[in-house]
Design a protein around this motif. Sequence first.
Motif, PDB file in Angstrom:
ATOM      1  N   LYS A 162      68.597  26.505 -64.403  1.00 34.03           N
ATOM      2  CA  LYS A 162      68.304  27.260 -65.621  1.00 34.03           C
ATOM      3  C   LYS A 162      68.856  26.596 -66.865  1.00 34.03           C
ATOM      4  CE  LYS A 162      68.472  31.924 -67.562  1.00 34.03           C
ATOM      5  NZ  LYS A 162      68.770  33.356 -67.278  1.00 34.03           N
ATOM      6  N   TYR A 163      70.026  25.970 -66.760  1.00 30.14           N
ATOM      7  CA  TYR A 163      70.683  25.406 -67.940  1.00 30.14           C
ATOM      8  C   TYR A 163      70.643  23.882 -67.971  1.00 30.14           C
ATOM      9  CZ  TYR A 163      72.223  30.155 -68.702  1.00 30.14           C
ATOM     10  OH  TYR A 163      72.239  31.514 -68.921  1.00 30.14           O
ATOM     11  N   ASP A 164      69.737  23.305 -67.180  1.00 29.17           N
ATOM     12  CA  ASP A 164      69.581  21.849 -67.135  1.00 29.17           C
ATOM     13  C   ASP A 164      70.938  21.170 -66.936  1.00 29.17           C
ATOM     14  OD1 ASP A 164      68.289  19.373 -67.200  1.00 29.17           O
ATOM     15  OD2 ASP A 164      68.556  19.180 -69.374  1.00 29.17           O
ATOM     16  N   GLY A 165      71.691  21.714 -65.993  1.00 33.25           N
ATOM     17  CA  GLY A 165      73.019  21.189 -65.733  1.00 33.25           C
ATOM     18  C   GLY A 165      73.079  20.378 -64.459  1.00 33.25           C
ATOM     19  N   ILE A 166      74.271  20.025 -64.068  1.00 29.41           N
ATOM     20  CA  ILE A 166      74.514  19.253 -62.854  1.00 29.41           C
ATOM     21  C   ILE A 166      75.003  20.196 -61.769  1.00 29.41           C
ATOM     22  CG2 ILE A 166      75.948  17.455 -61.801  1.00 29.41           C
ATOM     23  CD1 ILE A 166      76.003  16.093 -64.548  1.00 29.41           C
ATOM     24  N   CYS A 167      74.374  20.134 -60.615  1.00 27.78           N
ATOM     25  CA  CYS A 167      74.728  20.997 -59.490  1.00 27.78           C
ATOM     26  C   CYS A 167      75.630  20.248 -58.524  1.00 27.78           C
ATOM     27  CB  CYS A 167      73.459  21.461 -58.774  1.00 27.78           C
ATOM     28  SG  CYS A 167      73.774  22.463 -57.301  1.00 27.78           S
ATOM     29  N   CYS A 168      76.852  20.714 -58.389  1.00 26.42           N
ATOM     30  CA  CYS A 168      77.774  20.175 -57.394  1.00 26.42           C
ATOM     31  C   CYS A 168      77.888  21.213 -56.285  1.00 26.42           C
ATOM     32  CB  CYS A 168      79.149  19.888 -58.019  1.00 26.42           C
ATOM     33  SG  CYS A 168      79.138  18.559 -59.234  1.00 26.42           S
ATOM     34  N   GLY A 169      76.990  21.107 -55.301  1.00 27.79           N
ATOM     35  CA  GLY A 169      76.902  22.103 -54.254  1.00 27.79           C
ATOM     36  C   GLY A 169      78.001  21.974 -53.221  1.00 27.79           C
ATOM     37  N   GLU A 170      77.894  22.781 -52.175  1.00 32.02           N
ATOM     38  CA  GLU A 170      78.913  22.826 -51.135  1.00 32.02           C
ATOM     39  C   GLU A 170      79.194  21.437 -50.584  1.00 32.02           C
ATOM     40  OE1 GLU A 170      79.874  25.391 -47.090  1.00 32.02           O
ATOM     41  OE2 GLU A 170      77.792  25.094 -47.708  1.00 32.02           O
ATOM     42  N   ASN A 171      80.470  21.075 -50.524  1.00 30.94           N
ATOM     43  CA  ASN A 171      80.923  19.789 -49.981  1.00 30.94           C
ATOM     44  C   ASN A 171      80.344  18.593 -50.729  1.00 30.94           C
ATOM     45  OD1 ASN A 171      82.401  21.139 -47.957  1.00 30.94           O
ATOM     46  ND2 ASN A 171      80.621  21.205 -46.602  1.00 30.94           N
ATOM     47  N   TYR A 172      80.097  18.745 -52.031  1.00 31.29           N
ATOM     48  CA  TYR A 172      79.573  17.638 -52.822  1.00 31.29           C
ATOM     49  C   TYR A 172      80.518  16.437 -52.820  1.00 31.29           C
ATOM     50  CZ  TYR A 172      82.840  18.873 -56.574  1.00 31.29           C
ATOM     51  OH  TYR A 172      83.985  19.119 -57.294  1.00 31.29           O
ATOM     52  N   HIS A 173      81.800  16.713 -52.563  1.00 31.40           N
ATOM     53  CA  HIS A 173      82.788  15.635 -52.538  1.00 31.40           C
ATOM     54  C   HIS A 173      82.577  14.678 -51.363  1.00 31.40           C
ATOM     55  CE1 HIS A 173      84.379  18.859 -50.001  1.00 31.40           C
ATOM     56  NE2 HIS A 173      84.876  17.886 -49.268  1.00 31.40           N
ATOM     57  N   ASP A 174      81.684  15.043 -50.426  1.00 33.44           N
ATOM     58  CA  ASP A 174      81.412  14.155 -49.298  1.00 33.44           C
ATOM     59  C   ASP A 174      80.927  12.785 -49.749  1.00 33.44           C
ATOM     60  OD1 ASP A 174      82.179  16.065 -47.500  1.00 33.44           O
ATOM     61  OD2 ASP A 174      80.149  16.596 -46.842  1.00 33.44           O
ATOM     62  N   GLN A 175      80.411  12.720 -50.973  1.00 35.34           N
ATOM     63  CA  GLN A 175      79.945  11.438 -51.499  1.00 35.34           C
ATOM     64  C   GLN A 175      81.088  10.449 -51.698  1.00 35.34           C
ATOM     65  OE1 GLN A 175      76.918  11.883 -54.730  1.00 35.34           O
ATOM     66  NE2 GLN A 175      77.219  14.078 -54.390  1.00 35.34           N
ATOM     67  N   LEU A 176      82.314  10.958 -51.666  1.00 35.25           N
ATOM     68  CA  LEU A 176      83.481  10.095 -51.855  1.00 35.25           C
ATOM     69  C   LEU A 176      84.282   9.923 -50.572  1.00 35.25           C
ATOM     70  CD1 LEU A 176      84.778  11.378 -55.320  1.00 35.25           C
ATOM     71  CD2 LEU A 176      83.421   9.339 -54.846  1.00 35.25           C
ATOM     72  N   THR A 177      83.656  10.179 -49.424  1.00 34.48           N
ATOM     73  CA  THR A 177      84.388  10.069 -48.164  1.00 34.48           C
ATOM     74  C   THR A 177      84.866   8.651 -47.895  1.00 34.48           C
ATOM     75  OG1 THR A 177      82.264   9.854 -46.993  1.00 34.48           O
ATOM     76  CG2 THR A 177      83.278  12.046 -47.053  1.00 34.48           C
TER      77      THR A 177
END
Length: 226
Positions: free
Chosen positions: A43-58
Motif C-alpha cells: 500500500k505504501y510502496d515500501g520494503i517488505c522484510c517478511g518472516e526470517n528475512y535475515h536468512d539472506q545474511l546466513t
Amino acid sequence: MRENREKIEISANILKAIFQNVYFINGTAYAGKSTMIKLLAEKYDGICCGENYHDQLTGLIDEVHQPNLWYLKNCQDWQGFVSRTPREYAAWIEGCSREAQELEMVFLIRYAGCGKRVFVDTNICPEVLRKISDDHHVLFLLSDEETAVNRFFEREDREKQFLYQVLLRSEKGEQAFENYRACLQECNNEAVRQTFLQSGFRCIRRDENRSIQETLKLVEQHFQLK
C-alpha cells in the motif's frame, strides 16, 4: 562499566535516528504479522522484510557466535529437531531470536537510507526496540495459545510445510505431533504474551470477527501512516 553503558546508549540513539522510517511488528505465532507487513509494503510502496528475512545474511553466521542459527543451518537430523522437549525447543527459539537481532540490525541499516518506508516482521525483543525505536514505530500482534498452536501448519510457507512433512514421516506417529504442539505451546504461552503486553508498546489481539482490512486500518492508525 559506566563507560560501556554510555557507549551503548549513544549507539542506540544513533540507531533510533537511522530507523525513523522503519516500522516493526513482533508478537506471537499466527497473529497476522506477515500479512500486515506485506499489505503495508504494498500500500505504501515500501520494503517488505517478511518472516526470517535475515536468512539472506546466513553467510555471516558461525558456530561460535550464533550457535542456535548455526544448528538450523546445518541440521542433519530433522526427526531429532522436532523431537526435543518443549523447554529445549523454546530455549532454542529464544536463542535464535537473540542471534537474529544482530543480523536484522545489519540488514535494516542497509535499507533505512533508501528513502522508502521499511516494514519488518521482526525478532527484535521489546527491550531492544525501546532503545532503537518509538511507540509509533513498534507494534505487537498477539494470538491466543490455541490459535498459535492449532493453526500453525495452515500457512503455506516452505519452512512450516517442510516440518509438517517431517512430522508425518516420524515413526512416533501422533505422539510426534503432540510433542511438537507442546513445543509450540511453550513458545506462545501466556508468559510470552505478558512480555509483550507489559512492554509499554501497543498490542493488538487477533480477533476472528475483525476483517484483515479492519486490522490493517488499526495498524495504519497506530503507525500514523498517511
